[in-house]
Design an enzyme around this catalytic site. Structure first.
Site, short mmCIF file in Angstrom:
data_model
loop_
_atom_site.label_atom_id
_atom_site.label_comp_id
_atom_site.label_asym_id
_atom_site.label_seq_id
_atom_site.Cartn_x
_atom_site.Cartn_y
_atom_site.Cartn_z
N LEU A 1 0.82 -1.21 0.00
CA LEU A 1 0.00 0.00 0.00
C LEU A 1 0.85 1.26 0.00
CD1 LEU A 1 -1.78 -2.27 1.96
CD2 LEU A 1 -3.41 -0.52 1.27
N ASP A 2 2.00 1.21 0.65
CA ASP A 2 2.87 2.39 0.71
C ASP A 2 3.35 2.77 -0.68
OD1 ASP A 2 4.12 4.41 2.08
OD2 ASP A 2 5.48 3.13 3.21
N ASP A 3 3.91 1.79 -1.41
CA ASP A 3 4.34 2.06 -2.78
C ASP A 3 3.18 2.55 -3.63
OD1 ASP A 3 7.23 1.04 -3.78
OD2 ASP A 3 6.64 -0.05 -2.00
N ARG B 1 0.35 7.75 4.57
CA ARG B 1 0.56 7.80 3.12
C ARG B 1 -0.76 7.58 2.37
NH1 ARG B 1 5.06 8.82 4.13
NH2 ARG B 1 6.08 6.82 4.32
N VAL C 1 2.21 6.17 -2.98
CA VAL C 1 3.23 7.12 -3.43
C VAL C 1 3.27 7.20 -4.96
CG1 VAL C 1 5.69 7.69 -3.35
CG2 VAL C 1 4.55 6.84 -1.31
#
Length: 654
Positions: free
Chosen positions: A387-389, A464, A392
């Site tokens: 989910l972070d990637d 994020r 972003v």
């Protein structure tokens, strides 16, 4: 007087522009021919040591030049205390020290060499190798140094348990899941390393190694749960040999099927070193030859993780091209200019086909109705997007879309958003790879002395995802997901004003992430939560104008921030956080900017030996070689851009 002040301002602006231009040019130099970036991702000594030991486990031909380079690396990172740390200049770590010593001895270093004698004394003076962690004990059992009584029972029959059982593969994190499945086959078949040289490390123990039993309770574990699971382990140890052979064979077949469905080509099972190495050893004990395609392709994947220099070599835990590329794109979009913006666009174009749209990974067990739409961290890892990637990447694509008024990223952005919204956990937060991975009792099983069995929601990933939703137009009024996320972030703020950073080191990273999210979500800069966070960041600024934080901040008895040497990437995070909170004009921000400008090298970059990222708190840390290349540029460009606008408000999610 006025003219001197004006002249100084012009000179400062010129020097800032020069710093931005130099950093931009340097970052562009690292771009690959197809437009993406991938920087070295360095962990501690354990991964290169394990790589050496794997080759000797398999009895592979000795690659003397490569081994010599790995030995040079291991000797260089040995600590002043005689052992090996988990971070640059860090404290002694028992498991890292045992593995590094074993690898060096396997390579051919004499046990009487001064560096080996210092290491042996450091290990023995701290109680000896009996204090190694569970993963190290499994390796030592396979080499015959310890017996299998020294490790927890891992019945491969776990593969056949129903979802409602207390221990099911989908109740643990992706990294634990992929690591444990081939390890269960190894534990069932109890192989012995070939170890042609016959090297052992009995000298690291204060007792007869074969007399050693199970591990002690880990500091994070509760006595009640631990004793319950230790009792269960004792029962399993007695009855496991009595399990029907047909049941065991069916369980092993199930494990192999799980692995081969997720082998991922040369990117490997889970695209991280431990599961890949375990899979290769599994195929070895199953009697599959070196040229058996699944074994061969995974073994090649391990070699692709090597970083081989002129004098040194080491093995990375994985690679980070999607993360590196999207963060480099953000920095370049912020920097702007004729060279930067086309390069950022090309990087995003490289990312576009990396979106996983056709495979429902393990996450879909708990969210079967959600369509895939995420990005993985590595080149290919379709079963485990994160989910972070994804957040972003979506934010970078949206920024480019805004600037160009184009539509080529619309579908990718919409699918990324849809997937993230579908992956929100019930507490309002987001985890890295899974959803509602909240079975905390599993961190008390004997296998979990590392305390990293789970992937629960965390403040930094939640921030994020919150930033992404807000940048795409969500508000607390029109989006239940965003409202729940903001409530989660308010709940998790510490009394001192900071937020925890699970994947970056640590409270500076978490606080930067959350301040960006709250700003994007429209929380007033005078809100008490924002003010507390700003005051905390201001209070921990170092005398040199920068910010720094040490890995010891992850300790279980954290009582508040303790100072650490400044790093460029942590300084950039603090600056980006303060600017998101409306503090671009604060003198502390100016001092931080001056620190970055004054420490920039002639090549336009920043030197950073310290580790500023986290694999698993207290257990495994990371040094992203890209962090000091794009985060400082991002902060400097943001500072310039805000000072050139009337509103001085950050209008994007991060």
């Amino acid at each position: 007087m006025h003219s001197v002040s004006k002249l100084t301002g012009i000179e400062n602006e010129a020097s800032l522009e020069a710093s931005i231009a130099s950093a931009t040019s340097a970052l562009l130099e690292y771009r690959r021919p197809d437009g993406h970036w991938v920087f070295e991702l360095e962990a501690d000594s354990t991964i290169p040591a394990e790589y050496v030991l794997l080759r000797h486990y398999l009895g592979e031909p000795v690659d003397a030049p490569l081994q010599a380079k790995i030995a040079n690396y291991l000797r260089r990172v040995q600590g002043a205390h005689g052992g090996w740390p988990l971070v640059h200049d860090g404290d002694f770590d028992m498991s890292a020290s045992v593995k590094a010593y074993f690898a060096l001895k396997m390579i051919g270093d004499s046990a009487d060499a001064p560096h080996m004698a210092r290491a042996r004394e450091a290990i023995r003076s701290r109680g000896g190798a009996i204090h190694s962690n569970v993963f190290t004990r499994f390796m030592l059992a396979m080499f015959g140094v310890l017996t299998w009584r020294s490790v927890p029972v891992l019945p491969v029959e776990i593969m056949l348990l129903p979802m409602w059982s207390p221990f099911h593969l989908n109740k643990i994190s992706y990294w634990a899941r992929t690591t444990i499945v081939p390890l269960m086959v190894l534990a069932a078949l109890k192989p012995r390393a070939k170890n042609v040289s016959g090297i052992g490390i009995d000298e690291l123990f204060l007792q007869e190694p074969h007399s050693i039993g199970m591990t002690a309770k880990a500091p994070h574990q509760s006595w009640g749960w631990f004793l319950l699971f230790r009792g269960l382990d004792s029962v399993l140890r007695v009855i496991e040999p009595l399990f029907p052979k047909q049941l065991r064979a069916r369980a092993i077949d199930s494990a192999i099927a799980f692995i081969e469905e997720r082998l991922n080509g040369e990117d490997g099972l889970g695209a991280i070193y431990p599961p890949m190495a375990n899979a290769v050893m599994m195929y070895e004990v199953l009697g599959k030859p070196a040229d058996y395609p699944p074994r061969a392709v995974t073994r090649r994947g391990l070699d692709r993780l090597l970083v081989i220099g002129e004098h040194e070599a080491y093995c990375q835990p994985c690679v980070s091209p999607v993360w590196d590329t999207t963060l480099a794109c953000h920095a370049l979009i912020e920097a702007g200019g004729e060279a930067a913006l086309p390069a950022a666009k090309q990087g995003l174009d490289w990312l576009l086909p990396k979106q996983v749209l056709d495979i429902k990974g393990d996450w879909a067990v708990k969210r079967p109705e959600v369509r895939p739409g995420g990005w993985a961290f590595q080149y290919n890892n379709a079963y485990y997007p994160d989910l972070d990637d994804t957040a972003v990447v979506v934010m970078a694509m949206d920024r480019t879309r805004r600037a160009s008024q184009g539509q080529e990223y619309d579908v990718a952005i919409a699918r990324g958003r849809e997937w993230i919204e579908g992956m929100q956990s019930r507490d309002g937060g987001w985890a890295a790879f899974d959803v509602n991975n909240l079975e905390y009792y599993l961190n008390n099983i004997p296998f979990s002395d590392h305390g990293a069995m789970l992937d629960p929601p965390t403040e930094d990933v939640t921030a994020r995802c919150c930033s992404m939703l807000a940048q795409l137009g969500a508000t607390a009024q029109n989006s239940e997901a965003l409202a729940a996320a903001v409530a989660y972030l308010r709940r998790t703020q510490l009394a001192e004003g900071s937020w925890y950073g699970r994947w970056g080191l640590n409270y500076i990273y978490g606080t930067w992430s959350v301040l960006c999210a709250l700003n994007a979500a429209g929380v007033d800069h005078q809100d008490p939560a924002v003010r507390k966070a700003v005051n905390w960041l201001l209070s921990i600024q170092n005398a040199d104008g920068g910010w720094g934080e040490d890995a010891t901040s992850y300790r279980l008895d954290y009582k508040g921030f303790e100072g650490a040497p400044t790093t460029a990437s942590q300084t950039a995070w603090a600056l980006l956080g303060l600017m998101a909170a409306g503090e671009v004009g604060h003198p502390a921000v100016a001092r931080g900017v001056e620190y970055l400008k004054s420490t920039q090298t002639e090549k336009g970059l920043w030197d950073e030996q310290r580790y500023t990222a986290t694999g698993f708190p207290r257990v495994f840390y990371l040094r992203y070689h890209g962090y000091p290349k794009f985060f400082p540029l991002w902060a400097l460009a943001r500072y310039r851009n805000l000072r050139n606008t009337n509103s001085r408000v950050v209008g994007v999610g991060m």
